[in-house]
Design an enzyme around this catalytic site. Structure first.
Site, PDB file in Angstrom:
ATOM      1  N   ARG A 337       0.812  -1.227   0.000  1.00 14.19           N
ATOM      2  CA  ARG A 337       0.000   0.000   0.000  1.00 14.19           C
ATOM      3  C   ARG A 337       0.837   1.265   0.000  1.00 14.19           C
ATOM      4  O   ARG A 337       0.505   2.229  -0.671  1.00 14.19           O
ATOM      5  CB  ARG A 337      -0.902  -0.005   1.230  1.00 14.19           C
ATOM      6  CG  ARG A 337      -1.924  -1.083   1.142  1.00 14.19           C
ATOM      7  CD  ARG A 337      -2.783  -1.158   2.367  1.00 14.19           C
ATOM      8  NE  ARG A 337      -3.782  -2.181   2.137  1.00 14.19           N
ATOM      9  CZ  ARG A 337      -4.653  -2.585   3.037  1.00 14.19           C
ATOM     10  NH1 ARG A 337      -4.649  -2.059   4.238  1.00 14.19           N
ATOM     11  NH2 ARG A 337      -5.528  -3.519   2.742  1.00 14.19           N
ATOM     12  N   LEU A 469      -7.213  -7.883  10.389  1.00  9.02           N
ATOM     13  CA  LEU A 469      -8.195  -8.832  10.925  1.00  9.02           C
ATOM     14  C   LEU A 469      -7.454 -10.016  11.530  1.00  9.02           C
ATOM     15  O   LEU A 469      -7.801 -10.520  12.594  1.00  9.02           O
ATOM     16  CB  LEU A 469      -9.137  -9.300   9.814  1.00  9.02           C
ATOM     17  CG  LEU A 469      -9.890  -8.201   9.046  1.00  9.02           C
ATOM     18  CD1 LEU A 469     -10.893  -8.808   8.073  1.00  9.02           C
ATOM     19  CD2 LEU A 469     -10.622  -7.269  10.005  1.00  9.02           C
TER      20      LEU A 469
HETATM   21  C1  LIG Z   1     -13.142   0.432   5.322  1.00  4.59           C
HETATM   22  C2  LIG Z   1     -12.147  -0.496   5.958  1.00  4.59           C
HETATM   23  C3  LIG Z   1     -11.910  -1.738   5.408  1.00  4.59           C
HETATM   24  C4  LIG Z   1     -10.986  -2.616   5.974  1.00  4.59           C
HETATM   25  N1  LIG Z   1     -10.773  -3.834   5.402  1.00  4.59           N
HETATM   26  C5  LIG Z   1      -9.886  -4.676   5.971  1.00  4.59           C
HETATM   27  C6  LIG Z   1      -9.668  -5.971   5.412  1.00  4.59           C
HETATM   28  O1  LIG Z   1     -10.267  -6.350   4.415  1.00  4.59           O
HETATM   29  N2  LIG Z   1      -8.779  -6.779   6.036  1.00  4.59           N
HETATM   30  C7  LIG Z   1      -8.089  -6.404   7.149  1.00  4.59           C
HETATM   31  O2  LIG Z   1      -7.303  -7.191   7.667  1.00  4.59           O
HETATM   32  N3  LIG Z   1      -8.296  -5.189   7.695  1.00  4.59           N
HETATM   33  C8  LIG Z   1      -9.171  -4.320   7.145  1.00  4.59           C
HETATM   34  N4  LIG Z   1      -9.367  -3.095   7.710  1.00  4.59           N
HETATM   35  C9  LIG Z   1      -8.764  -2.788   9.007  1.00  4.59           C
HETATM   36  C10 LIG Z   1      -9.577  -3.479  10.122  1.00  4.59           C
HETATM   37  O3  LIG Z   1     -10.948  -3.429   9.819  1.00  4.59           O
HETATM   38  C11 LIG Z   1      -9.366  -2.853  11.486  1.00  4.59           C
HETATM   39  O4  LIG Z   1      -8.016  -2.643  11.725  1.00  4.59           O
HETATM   40  C12 LIG Z   1      -9.890  -3.800  12.562  1.00  4.59           C
HETATM   41  O5  LIG Z   1     -11.207  -4.183  12.282  1.00  4.59           O
HETATM   42  C13 LIG Z   1      -9.806  -3.163  13.938  1.00  4.59           C
HETATM   43  O6  LIG Z   1     -10.395  -4.046  14.851  1.00  4.59           O
HETATM   44  P1  LIG Z   1     -10.356  -3.739  16.389  1.00  4.59           P
HETATM   45  O7  LIG Z   1     -11.098  -4.850  17.053  1.00  4.59           O
HETATM   46  O8  LIG Z   1      -8.972  -3.485  16.821  1.00  4.59           O
HETATM   47  O9  LIG Z   1     -11.153  -2.355  16.557  1.00  4.59           O
HETATM   48  P2  LIG Z   1     -12.610  -1.883  16.069  1.00  4.59           P
HETATM   49  O10 LIG Z   1     -13.281  -2.849  15.188  1.00  4.59           O
HETATM   50  O11 LIG Z   1     -12.438  -0.490  15.612  1.00  4.59           O
HETATM   51  O12 LIG Z   1     -13.451  -1.878  17.404  1.00  4.59           O
HETATM   52  C14 LIG Z   1     -13.269  -0.907  18.393  1.00  4.59           C
HETATM   53  C15 LIG Z   1     -14.219  -1.205  19.522  1.00  4.59           C
HETATM   54  O13 LIG Z   1     -13.874  -0.404  20.629  1.00  4.59           O
HETATM   55  C16 LIG Z   1     -15.002   0.238  21.151  1.00  4.59           C
HETATM   56  N5  LIG Z   1     -14.550   1.473  21.764  1.00  4.59           N
HETATM   57  C17 LIG Z   1     -13.664   2.390  21.271  1.00  4.59           C
HETATM   58  N6  LIG Z   1     -13.448   3.339  22.172  1.00  4.59           N
HETATM   59  C18 LIG Z   1     -14.187   3.039  23.255  1.00  4.59           C
HETATM   60  C19 LIG Z   1     -14.373   3.655  24.515  1.00  4.59           C
HETATM   61  N7  LIG Z   1     -13.728   4.753  24.872  1.00  4.59           N
HETATM   62  N8  LIG Z   1     -15.250   3.058  25.384  1.00  4.59           N
HETATM   63  C20 LIG Z   1     -15.902   1.930  25.044  1.00  4.59           C
HETATM   64  N9  LIG Z   1     -15.740   1.298  23.877  1.00  4.59           N
HETATM   65  C21 LIG Z   1     -14.901   1.857  23.003  1.00  4.59           C
HETATM   66  C22 LIG Z   1     -15.937   0.414  19.973  1.00  4.59           C
HETATM   67  O14 LIG Z   1     -17.249   0.540  20.432  1.00  4.59           O
HETATM   68  C23 LIG Z   1     -15.673  -0.902  19.220  1.00  4.59           C
HETATM   69  O15 LIG Z   1     -16.476  -1.902  19.783  1.00  4.59           O
HETATM   70  C24 LIG Z   1     -10.269  -2.209   7.126  1.00  4.59           C
HETATM   71  C25 LIG Z   1     -10.486  -0.950   7.673  1.00  4.59           C
HETATM   72  C26 LIG Z   1     -11.396  -0.096   7.079  1.00  4.59           C
HETATM   73  C27 LIG Z   1     -11.540   1.289   7.639  1.00  4.59           C
END
Ligand SMILES: Cc1cc2nc3c(=O)[nH]c(=O)nc-3n(C[C@H](O)[C@H](O)[C@H](O)COP(=O)(O)OP(=O)(O)OC[C@H]3O[C@@H](n4cnc5c(N)ncnc54)[C@H](O)[C@@H]3O)c2cc1C
Length: 665
Positions: A337, A469
């Site tokens: 990327r 993911l």
């Molecule tokens: C459009 C898009 C497409 C993508 N496609 C891909 C892909 O195809 N493959 C890949 O590997 N990655 C992809 N990514 C990246 C990936 O989706 C993210 O990095 C990943 O899903 C993050 O997961 P996470 O569980 O760390 O956080 P998130 O899914 O962002 O979850 C955060 C959680 O924390 C909670 N939260 C946050 N702050 C607080 C707070 N202060 N108090 C209480 N709760 C809080 C929220 O409510 C949520 O439940 C993509 C990203 C985007 C933007």
């Protein structure tokens, strides 16, 4: 403070296994005496909550959405990597490890990356067992596609909705535990502070976003799984709610923050249309499997296209510059990327951009329609099919693979991408930086962990597609559930952590004081006014191109903006009701602090890494420095893997840099 990464000794490939064999465990009967708070229900927090509860811990999980399954992870489109080698194309744990380290510009922690590659295969088995409907081939086996920066097909996917399907898997696993009472779920709750008792993380202060009530929650350990902070730029592909607050609060309580300025700028996003836009949309990287990226070869054509006096389809092959294929023939459109983004920006900066703002390049599927159509015509025994028939057949194949993405594009741009090439441009997408963690995923605060995008993770200066993911689920299903036991083994006799203590009083008071201020200030500017201004400083001065003078200005400007915010911000409504503006105000206040740290980190880093250019290196002296850096990278490569270093060799050759074998220091 000395940072101790706690990387186990021994060969890379044995570290995790040996470590697991020796780690402290909490026996099943004792787990029920231990409480764990998990902040976040995305793939990282959802998988961790489900697994910790399945193991027998008492879990309290928080998210600000109305349901765990609305976490931002739901947006992930393209897929998830795993070293299964189902395609028999040469994949292995080592190759996934190597690609990830190389893709991250050699700035990842290798022991963590190796572990990630090792557990990647388990993730797919786990998710299939949960019923995640991964794409399958004709014979019923799991299908794979390829993502940038690799030479194999190792990406498992569920059409363009991989994140949603994986999240539904984690959510079902969570729901089983919610029903058993092992997970207490706090939807619409926002963590606003961490509570530390005797040097250990022992709880959080959360606001019930519906009633406005401030609540105290205690536990023996706190896990931050709150996602990334790309929205510091205002415009990004992240969900509107994605923020830094939870990560920032633990940082302010003493947890170190690592690499804050490493942001991923994704090459294939729908270009910005103007100044009144609040969101950018990703077009999945998987599209680069079949789409070819180009700009007009001649400036004159680019100008005519911008003025809508010429259509892209009127340009012959000779009049197009497929710049990624030209520069990097081995990887072509599937370069990592950072490389693709920098190349697109370079072409647009040179005047070849194709939309009104001059910030767009084409992603063109015409060749794929023809290629797939010709194959389909053969499969269906069509003799002398017309060109139209071939295109129609080819489009059917492309529709089956990426139909929802094409539909999304058409809805936003109002142009049919089957007839006119898509327009794309780099946009902020992911943050590699985050809370510093050791091998156990523990921050520098004992008992406070960070997983998923919230930590500084395994991706160095640039994350390879489909690896977020993988990392989130590896952390939640397979790493944290082991490593947290090592710490909690000391807590089996501690008993419930009380919340009527001075530490909770103090944390609650500071949260309440801040909310009181925000709601009562009644200044002159909206929260978005500040967020937009911050985003512009970040993009202009801490974006893809950075230089010393600009970064110094950014630090000054952000500091001034923050002062203005605390004087003049206006938040309507009350704090005793659902008030999205109030929640946003708190998040933007934290972005205004993070932004400054971000710029300071970028200033300190006298290097170009990942998607970021330090412009100073474009001068002759700077170029010499940059070359040194590439040679440094090359040296690592050539020492370890002489034959496999194709990509960097191409970059080096393109940039006319001499490649030599050197010793790595
Ligand atoms: C459009 C898009 C497409 C993508 N496609 C891909 C892909 O195809 N493959 C890949 O590997 N990655 C992809 N990514 C990246 C990936 O989706 C993210 O990095 C990943 O899903 C993050 O997961 P996470 O569980 O760390 O956080 P998130 O899914 O962002 O979850 C955060 C959680 O924390 C909670 N939260 C946050 N702050 C607080 C707070 N202060 N108090 C209480 N709760 C809080 C929220 O409510 C949520 O439940 C993509 C990203 C985007 C933007």
């Amino acid at each position: 403070m000395t940072l101790d990464s706690k990387i186990p000794k021994g060969p890379l490939k044995d570290k995790w296994t040996d470590y697991k064999n020796k780690i402290n465990l909490v026996n099943p009967a004792n787990k029920r005496h231990i409480d764990i708070i998990v902040v976040g229900t995305g793939l990282a927090g959802g998988s961790a909550s489900a697994t910790l509860a399945e193991l027998g811990y008492n879990v309290k999980t928080f998210c600000y959405q109305d349901s765990p399954r609305r976490a931002h992870s739901i947006a992930a489109q393209g897929g998830i990597n795993a070293a299964k080698n189902y395609q028999g194309d040469g994949d292995s744990t080592y190759r996934l490890f190597y690609d990830t380290v190389k893709g991250g510009d050699y700035r990842s922690r290798e022991a963590n990356v190796y572990r990630l590659a090792e557990v990647s295969a388990n993730i797919i088995d786990q998710c299939v067992a949960q019923g995640v409907p991964f794409a399958r081939d004709y014979g019923g086996l799991l299908d794979n596609r390829s993502f940038g920066g690799v030479l194999v097909s190792r990406t498992f996917y569920a059409k363009g909705q991989t994140g949603q399907q994986l999240l539904l898997g984690a959510y079902s696993a969570m729901n089983r535990q919610i029903a058993r009472g092992k997970i207490e779920m706090f939807n619409r709750h926002e963590m606003l502070d961490l509570v530390i008792v005797n040097g250990k993380a022992r709880g959080i202060i959360a606001r019930n976003l519906v009633t406005g009530e401030i609540e105290r929650h205690s536990a023996h350990a706190v896990v931050i799984a709150s996602g990334g902070y790309g929205n510091v730029y205002f415009l990004s592909t992240n969900a509107m709610g994605s923020n830094v607050t939870a990560a920032w609060k633990v940082h302010k309580k003493g947890a170190f923050f690592a690499n804050p300025c490493f942001t991923q700028i994704h090459p294939t996003c729908i270009p910005r249309s103007g100044d009144y836009q609040s969101k950018l949309t990703l077009m999945s990287e998987s599209l680069r499997n079949d789409g070819r990226i180009w700009v007009p070869k001649n400036l004159v054509d680019a100008k005519l296209i911008r003025e809508r006096k010429k259509k892209p389809t009127e340009l012959s092959e000779d009049e197009r510059d497929y710049f990624l294929e030209r520069r990097y023939p081995a990887f072509g459109n599937l370069v990592p990327r950072d490389v693709a983004s920098r190349a697109a920006k370079e072409r647009c900066d040179a005047g070849f951009g194709v939309n009104a703002t001059g910030e767009a390049v084409y992603l063109d599927f015409a060749a794929s329609f023809e290629r797939y159509g010709t194959e389909q015509a053969k499969i269906h025994n069509l003799v002398n099919p017309s060109k139209e028939k071939i295109i129609e057949l080819g489009q059917e194949i492309v529709r089956a693979k990426y139909g929802n993405l094409f539909q999304m594009y058409e809805k936003i741009i109002d142009e049919n991408p089957y007839e006119t090439p898509m327009m794309i441009y780099p946009a902020v997408h992911y943050t590699m930086g985050g809370v510093w963690v050791d091998y156990n995923l523990m921050t520098t605060i004992p008992g406070c962990y960070a997983i998923g995008e919230a930590n500084f993770s395994e991706h160095g200066a640039n994350r390879l597609g489909a690896s977020a993911l993988m990392q989130g689920l590896a952390d939640g299903y397979f790493v944290l559930p082991y490593t947290i036991g090592d710490y909690l083994a000391d807590d089996i006799r501690t008993g419930k952590i009380p919340t009527n203590t001075p530490e909770f009083d103090e944390a609650e008071k500071s949260v309440k004081d801040r909310i009181d201020f925000l709601i009562n200030n009644k200044g002159t500017h909206s929260v978005d006014y500040y967020h937009k201004k911050l985003g512009k400083i970040m993009w202009d001065k801490c974006g893809m191109s950075r230089n010393e003078a600009g970064l110094k200005e950014a630090i000054e400007e952000i500091s001034e903006l923050r002062k203005d915010f605390w004087k003049n911000v206006s938040v309507p409504g009350s704090d005793k009701q659902f008030n999205e503006e109030l929640a946003k105000a708190g998040r933007v206040a934290d972005f205004l602090e993070l932004g400054e740290l971000f710029a300071k980190d970028a200033l300190e880093r006298e290097e170009s890494a990942g998607g970021h250019f330090r412009e100073e290196y474009q001068t002759p002296e700077g170029e010499a420095q940059r070359r040194k850096e590439f040679q440094y990278v090359a040296a690592w490569e050539y020492k370890g893997e002489p034959k496999d270093a194709v990509l960097h060799k191409e970059i080096l050759e393109y940039e006319n840099i001499e490649v030599k074998e050197r010793s790595y220091k």
